[in-house]
Motif scaffolding. Sequence first.
Motif, PDB file in Angstrom:
ATOM      1  N   TYR A 112       0.689  -1.715   0.388  1.00  0.00           N
ATOM      2  CA  TYR A 112      -0.074   0.212  -0.600  1.00  0.00           C
ATOM      3  C   TYR A 112       0.754   0.957   0.242  1.00  0.00           C
ATOM      4  N   TRP A 113       0.518   2.126  -0.680  1.00  0.00           N
ATOM      5  CA  TRP A 113       0.866   3.999  -0.669  1.00  0.00           C
ATOM      6  C   TRP A 113       0.198   4.362   0.218  1.00  0.00           C
ATOM      7  N   ARG A 114       1.099   4.962   1.294  1.00  0.00           N
ATOM      8  CA  ARG A 114       0.463   6.145   2.602  1.00  0.00           C
ATOM      9  C   ARG A 114       1.095   7.153   2.442  1.00  0.00           C
ATOM     10  N   PRO A 115       0.503   7.874   2.750  1.00  0.00           N
ATOM     11  CA  PRO A 115       1.076   9.216   3.159  1.00  0.00           C
ATOM     12  C   PRO A 115       2.746   9.278   3.672  1.00  0.00           C
ATOM     13  N   CYS A 116       3.450   9.868   3.046  1.00  0.00           N
ATOM     14  CA  CYS A 116       5.362   9.975   4.430  1.00  0.00           C
ATOM     15  C   CYS A 116       4.741  10.924   5.168  1.00  0.00           C
ATOM     16  N   PRO A 117       5.062   9.715   6.337  1.00  0.00           N
ATOM     17  CA  PRO A 117       5.275   9.772   7.513  1.00  0.00           C
ATOM     18  C   PRO A 117       6.265  10.997   7.787  1.00  0.00           C
ATOM     19  N   ARG A 118       7.317  11.171   7.422  1.00  0.00           N
ATOM     20  CA  ARG A 118       8.233  12.373   7.436  1.00  0.00           C
ATOM     21  C   ARG A 118       7.874  13.748   7.041  1.00  0.00           C
ATOM     22  N   CYS A 119       6.781  14.008   5.962  1.00  0.00           N
ATOM     23  CA  CYS A 119       6.948  14.742   5.617  1.00  0.00           C
ATOM     24  C   CYS A 119       5.768  15.165   5.240  1.00  0.00           C
ATOM     25  N   GLN A 120       4.323  15.113   5.914  1.00  0.00           N
ATOM     26  CA  GLN A 120       2.664  14.409   6.299  1.00  0.00           C
ATOM     27  C   GLN A 120       2.446  14.883   4.738  1.00  0.00           C
ATOM     28  N   GLY A 121       2.625  13.742   3.702  1.00  0.00           N
ATOM     29  CA  GLY A 121       2.318  13.792   2.645  1.00  0.00           C
ATOM     30  C   GLY A 121       2.430  14.852   1.825  1.00  0.00           C
ATOM     31  N   THR A 122       3.636  15.730   1.869  1.00  0.00           N
ATOM     32  CA  THR A 122       3.462  17.041   1.256  1.00  0.00           C
ATOM     33  C   THR A 122       5.120  16.275   0.453  1.00  0.00           C
ATOM     34  N   GLY A 123       5.912  16.314  -0.028  1.00  0.00           N
ATOM     35  CA  GLY A 123       6.644  15.755  -0.622  1.00  0.00           C
ATOM     36  C   GLY A 123       8.081  16.815   0.067  1.00  0.00           C
ATOM     37  N   ARG A 124       7.813  17.475   0.859  1.00  0.00           N
ATOM     38  CA  ARG A 124       8.718  18.549   1.132  1.00  0.00           C
ATOM     39  C   ARG A 124       8.927  18.730   2.584  1.00  0.00           C
ATOM     40  N   ARG A 125      10.473  19.263   2.433  1.00  0.00           N
ATOM     41  CA  ARG A 125      10.535  19.311   3.774  1.00  0.00           C
ATOM     42  C   ARG A 125      11.430  20.569   4.229  1.00  0.00           C
ATOM     43  N   ILE A 126      11.628  21.334   5.455  1.00  0.00           N
ATOM     44  CA  ILE A 126      12.005  22.254   5.687  1.00  0.00           C
ATOM     45  C   ILE A 126      13.342  22.495   5.788  1.00  0.00           C
ATOM     46  N   ARG A 127      14.395  22.514   4.900  1.00  0.00           N
ATOM     47  CA  ARG A 127      16.165  23.391   4.957  1.00  0.00           C
ATOM     48  C   ARG A 127      15.988  23.022   6.362  1.00  0.00           C
ATOM     49  N   LEU A 128      17.538  22.921   6.729  1.00  0.00           N
ATOM     50  CA  LEU A 128      17.636  22.963   8.359  1.00  0.00           C
ATOM     51  C   LEU A 128      18.065  24.460   8.197  1.00  0.00           C
ATOM     52  N   GLY A 129      18.703  25.177   7.783  1.00  0.00           N
ATOM     53  CA  GLY A 129      19.009  26.253   7.449  1.00  0.00           C
ATOM     54  C   GLY A 129      17.063  27.635   7.335  1.00  0.00           C
ATOM     55  N   ARG A 130      16.474  26.716   6.993  1.00  0.00           N
ATOM     56  CA  ARG A 130      15.021  27.557   6.642  1.00  0.00           C
ATOM     57  C   ARG A 130      14.929  27.228   8.476  1.00  0.00           C
ATOM     58  N   ARG A 131      14.510  26.931   9.505  1.00  0.00           N
ATOM     59  CA  ARG A 131      14.470  26.218  10.631  1.00  0.00           C
ATOM     60  C   ARG A 131      14.642  26.795  11.368  1.00  0.00           C
ATOM     61  N   ILE A 132      16.217  27.121  11.595  1.00  0.00           N
ATOM     62  CA  ILE A 132      17.529  28.652  12.202  1.00  0.00           C
ATOM     63  C   ILE A 132      17.099  29.615  12.173  1.00  0.00           C
ATOM     64  N   TRP A 133      16.653  29.872  10.329  1.00  0.00           N
ATOM     65  CA  TRP A 133      15.930  31.276  10.483  1.00  0.00           C
ATOM     66  C   TRP A 133      14.979  31.418  10.706  1.00  0.00           C
ATOM     67  N   ASP A 134      13.639  30.690  11.472  1.00  0.00           N
ATOM     68  CA  ASP A 134      12.472  31.205  11.355  1.00  0.00           C
ATOM     69  C   ASP A 134      12.563  30.663  13.379  1.00  0.00           C
ATOM     70  N   TRP A 135      13.430  30.178  13.725  1.00  0.00           N
ATOM     71  CA  TRP A 135      13.735  30.292  14.921  1.00  0.00           C
ATOM     72  C   TRP A 135      14.498  31.408  15.701  1.00  0.00           C
ATOM     73  N   THR A 136      15.370  31.652  14.703  1.00  0.00           N
ATOM     74  CA  THR A 136      16.057  32.936  15.405  1.00  0.00           C
ATOM     75  C   THR A 136      14.759  34.267  15.158  1.00  0.00           C
ATOM     76  N   ARG A 137      14.118  34.097  14.579  1.00  0.00           N
ATOM     77  CA  ARG A 137      12.964  35.240  14.360  1.00  0.00           C
ATOM     78  C   ARG A 137      12.160  35.149  15.057  1.00  0.00           C
ATOM     79  N   ASN A 138      11.826  33.400  15.558  1.00  0.00           N
ATOM     80  CA  ASN A 138      10.020  33.896  16.633  1.00  0.00           C
ATOM     81  C   ASN A 138      11.092  34.350  17.371  1.00  0.00           C
ATOM     82  N   THR A 139      11.953  34.097  17.869  1.00  0.00           N
ATOM     83  CA  THR A 139      12.789  34.599  19.094  1.00  0.00           C
ATOM     84  C   THR A 139      13.107  35.648  19.717  1.00  0.00           C
ATOM     85  N   ASP A 140      12.920  36.241  18.508  1.00  0.00           N
ATOM     86  CA  ASP A 140      13.577  38.124  18.067  1.00  0.00           C
ATOM     87  C   ASP A 140      11.812  38.531  18.510  1.00  0.00           C
TER      88      ASP A 140
END
Length: 90
Positions: free
Chosen positions: A58-86
Amino acid sequence: MPIPLLTATATGGPLDPAQLAALAALGFLGWRLLAIWLFPYAPCWHCRGTGKHRSGRYWRPCPRCQGTGRRIRLGRRIWDWTRNTDTTRR
Ligand SMILES: [Zn+2]
């Protein structure tokens, strides 16, 4: 903001290897930042960007990306994280 390396080369001084290496590192860093800014998503490594994951027959939605096929880059996560803390600190 003036960059000392560029002004030094503009005066006609010969480029030494250290300056070249510094320029290359600066360019690489700039390119990485641009790539993170322009393309915050990378294809999911788990499903190779399809968003589906085959388990048995069976094909299932990917558990890693919830079926979107995309994942957020690590650099972008750090970027968002720094912006959120600011914003929370203000
Ligand atoms: Zn996935």
